[in-house]
Design an enzyme around this catalytic site. Sequence first.
Site, PDB file in Angstrom:
ATOM      1  N   ALA A  10      55.056  16.396   6.046  1.00 38.39           N
ATOM      2  CA  ALA A  10      55.303  17.290   7.178  1.00 38.39           C
ATOM      3  C   ALA A  10      54.012  17.839   7.768  1.00 38.39           C
ATOM      4  O   ALA A  10      52.983  17.959   7.095  1.00 38.39           O
ATOM      5  CB  ALA A  10      56.204  18.444   6.735  1.00 38.39           C
ATOM      6  N   ILE A  12      53.012  20.879   8.719  1.00 36.09           N
ATOM      7  CA  ILE A  12      52.414  22.075   8.122  1.00 36.09           C
ATOM      8  C   ILE A  12      51.582  21.719   6.899  1.00 36.09           C
ATOM      9  O   ILE A  12      50.538  22.309   6.641  1.00 36.09           O
ATOM     10  CB  ILE A  12      53.500  23.122   7.770  1.00 36.09           C
ATOM     11  CG1 ILE A  12      52.880  24.408   7.200  1.00 36.09           C
ATOM     12  CG2 ILE A  12      54.516  22.551   6.787  1.00 36.09           C
ATOM     13  CD1 ILE A  12      52.114  25.213   8.192  1.00 36.09           C
ATOM     14  N   SER A  34      56.810  10.613  -0.174  1.00 38.99           N
ATOM     15  CA  SER A  34      57.574  10.477   1.044  1.00 38.99           C
ATOM     16  C   SER A  34      58.666   9.456   0.792  1.00 38.99           C
ATOM     17  O   SER A  34      58.551   8.619  -0.111  1.00 38.99           O
ATOM     18  CB  SER A  34      56.680  10.022   2.205  1.00 38.99           C
ATOM     19  OG  SER A  34      57.451   9.698   3.354  1.00 38.99           O
ATOM     20  N   ARG A  35      59.723   9.532   1.586  1.00 39.58           N
ATOM     21  CA  ARG A  35      60.743   8.485   1.478  1.00 39.58           C
ATOM     22  C   ARG A  35      60.235   7.162   2.047  1.00 39.58           C
ATOM     23  O   ARG A  35      60.850   6.123   1.868  1.00 39.58           O
ATOM     24  CB  ARG A  35      62.020   8.941   2.193  1.00 39.58           C
ATOM     25  CG  ARG A  35      62.688  10.139   1.491  1.00 39.58           C
ATOM     26  CD  ARG A  35      64.035  10.456   2.114  1.00 39.58           C
ATOM     27  NE  ARG A  35      64.750  11.473   1.372  1.00 39.58           N
ATOM     28  CZ  ARG A  35      64.722  12.773   1.652  1.00 39.58           C
ATOM     29  NH1 ARG A  35      64.001  13.200   2.668  1.00 39.58           N
ATOM     30  NH2 ARG A  35      65.404  13.637   0.931  1.00 39.58           N
ATOM     31  N   TYR A  56      60.796  11.262  -3.607  1.00 35.82           N
ATOM     32  CA  TYR A  56      60.511  12.582  -4.159  1.00 35.82           C
ATOM     33  C   TYR A  56      60.756  12.596  -5.665  1.00 35.82           C
ATOM     34  O   TYR A  56      60.010  13.199  -6.435  1.00 35.82           O
ATOM     35  CB  TYR A  56      61.376  13.643  -3.484  1.00 35.82           C
ATOM     36  CG  TYR A  56      61.183  13.769  -1.986  1.00 35.82           C
ATOM     37  CD1 TYR A  56      60.007  13.339  -1.360  1.00 35.82           C
ATOM     38  CD2 TYR A  56      62.178  14.321  -1.191  1.00 35.82           C
ATOM     39  CE1 TYR A  56      59.842  13.467   0.010  1.00 35.82           C
ATOM     40  CE2 TYR A  56      62.028  14.452   0.177  1.00 35.82           C
ATOM     41  CZ  TYR A  56      60.861  14.021   0.769  1.00 35.82           C
ATOM     42  OH  TYR A  56      60.705  14.156   2.127  1.00 35.82           O
ATOM     43  N   HIS A  77      65.193  22.964   1.250  1.00 28.04           N
ATOM     44  CA  HIS A  77      64.233  23.683   0.406  1.00 28.04           C
ATOM     45  C   HIS A  77      64.779  23.976  -0.991  1.00 28.04           C
ATOM     46  O   HIS A  77      64.129  23.692  -1.999  1.00 28.04           O
ATOM     47  CB  HIS A  77      63.821  24.997   1.073  1.00 28.04           C
ATOM     48  CG  HIS A  77      62.822  24.816   2.168  1.00 28.04           C
ATOM     49  ND1 HIS A  77      62.380  25.863   2.946  1.00 28.04           N
ATOM     50  CD2 HIS A  77      62.155  23.724   2.601  1.00 28.04           C
ATOM     51  CE1 HIS A  77      61.503  25.410   3.824  1.00 28.04           C
ATOM     52  NE2 HIS A  77      61.361  24.112   3.635  1.00 28.04           N
ATOM     53  N   LYS A  95      58.126  28.539   3.880  1.00 29.51           N
ATOM     54  CA  LYS A  95      59.102  29.484   4.390  1.00 29.51           C
ATOM     55  C   LYS A  95      59.799  28.921   5.619  1.00 29.51           C
ATOM     56  O   LYS A  95      59.254  28.054   6.275  1.00 29.51           O
ATOM     57  CB  LYS A  95      58.471  30.846   4.701  1.00 29.51           C
ATOM     58  CG  LYS A  95      57.126  30.849   5.391  1.00 29.51           C
ATOM     59  CD  LYS A  95      56.948  30.406   6.786  1.00 29.51           C
ATOM     60  CE  LYS A  95      57.956  30.691   7.835  1.00 29.51           C
ATOM     61  NZ  LYS A  95      57.735  29.850   9.046  1.00 29.51           N
ATOM     62  N   ARG A 163      62.654  22.741  14.350  1.00 28.94           N
ATOM     63  CA  ARG A 163      62.882  24.141  14.733  1.00 28.94           C
ATOM     64  C   ARG A 163      64.011  24.282  15.754  1.00 28.94           C
ATOM     65  O   ARG A 163      64.512  25.386  15.950  1.00 28.94           O
ATOM     66  CB  ARG A 163      61.593  24.745  15.284  1.00 28.94           C
ATOM     67  CG  ARG A 163      60.481  24.898  14.261  1.00 28.94           C
ATOM     68  CD  ARG A 163      59.178  25.316  14.924  1.00 28.94           C
ATOM     69  NE  ARG A 163      58.121  25.536  13.951  1.00 28.94           N
ATOM     70  CZ  ARG A 163      57.369  24.566  13.445  1.00 28.94           C
ATOM     71  NH1 ARG A 163      57.575  23.303  13.826  1.00 28.94           N
ATOM     72  NH2 ARG A 163      56.410  24.844  12.577  1.00 28.94           N
ATOM     73  N   ASP A 175      62.126  30.915  11.432  1.00 28.65           N
ATOM     74  CA  ASP A 175      60.771  30.379  11.530  1.00 28.65           C
ATOM     75  C   ASP A 175      59.718  31.461  11.689  1.00 28.65           C
ATOM     76  O   ASP A 175      58.695  31.454  10.997  1.00 28.65           O
ATOM     77  CB  ASP A 175      60.697  29.388  12.695  1.00 28.65           C
ATOM     78  CG  ASP A 175      59.372  28.658  12.748  1.00 28.65           C
ATOM     79  OD1 ASP A 175      58.831  28.317  11.672  1.00 28.65           O
ATOM     80  OD2 ASP A 175      58.856  28.416  13.857  1.00 28.65           O
TER      81      ASP A 175
END
Length: 328
Positions: A10, A12, A34-35, A56, A77, A95, A163, A175
């Site tokens: 990802a 972030i 990663s997949r 994973y 998550h 988060k 998002r 977010d």
Amino acid sequence: MFRWGVLSTAKIGREQVIPAICDAENGVLTAVASRDEGRARALADRFGAPHAFGSYEAMLSSDSIDGVYIPVPTSQHIEWAVKAAEAGKHVLVEKPIALNAAEIEPLIAARDRAGVVVSEAFMVTYHPQWMKVRDLIADGAIGRLRQVQGAFTYFNTDPTNTRNIPELGGGGLPDIGVYPTVTTRFVTGKEPVSVSATVERDPTFGTDIYSDVRAKFDGFELAFYCSTQMALRQMMVFHGEKGLIEVDGPFNAGDYEHARITLHNVGHNQAEVFRFPGVRQYRLQVETFARRARGEDVAIFDLENSVANQKFIDAVFRAGETGNWETV
């Protein structure tokens, strides 16, 4: 050295957390999962990690890592944090950690059974500017705190962005609304009593795109707004009887503004400025997490704190639906 694995490629992680891990004094990036194994290998090679996994599960079963950072979509998550804890890995979760407060309880149970460290990635709580705000309020620099004001906005109408996808946990409150709430709680040590809110949703996406929130605490109030479809802005102000504190770049210092605190006196004719150049809050976060995982008695953002902050957000959503003041 604390051996990190990153679960997903990802943005972030690529842009913030992995560079922080690579720069940390007490950690090293050991694996990426990663997949899509090709994507995992490309990101691992980019940052010099020796291991890449095409699932994973494969990374969690590996003995080459001590802990994982999880930046998968919000809706996943808890699932992967529980699996990581059950695999005996320490877990730093991006988060918001969950879609509601009740979801966090199984993760607390998994943490306690496994005896691992699990933390939600609120990097702001490791930034010295917020520790300074906390100290100024505690030391009476502004007298009795009466009012806190905040804002966090950006503009994003990309329909493919997580998002803007409610099924993946998208929306403005999860977010960015979490930042005025968590920093206010962090610097005051107090919890909200009740909340009222106006919450507007995008007619196409279904996500919350604008929220105007008012929360009552013991002795003061917090008022903030957040939006995913407004011009970029971040601000936090703590207004007391004898002065006020303005926090510039409160959440993403360096992107929105320099990390700076201004303490104004009661007459607003004198000001003291505190600057924090060169601070990298993501690096401080991963270093502190690794120290805690190694047994040091250092403060992290624990899951009990996550529950309290998520209850705040849950109450905002309820208030937006009912139009009433809701108890937190």
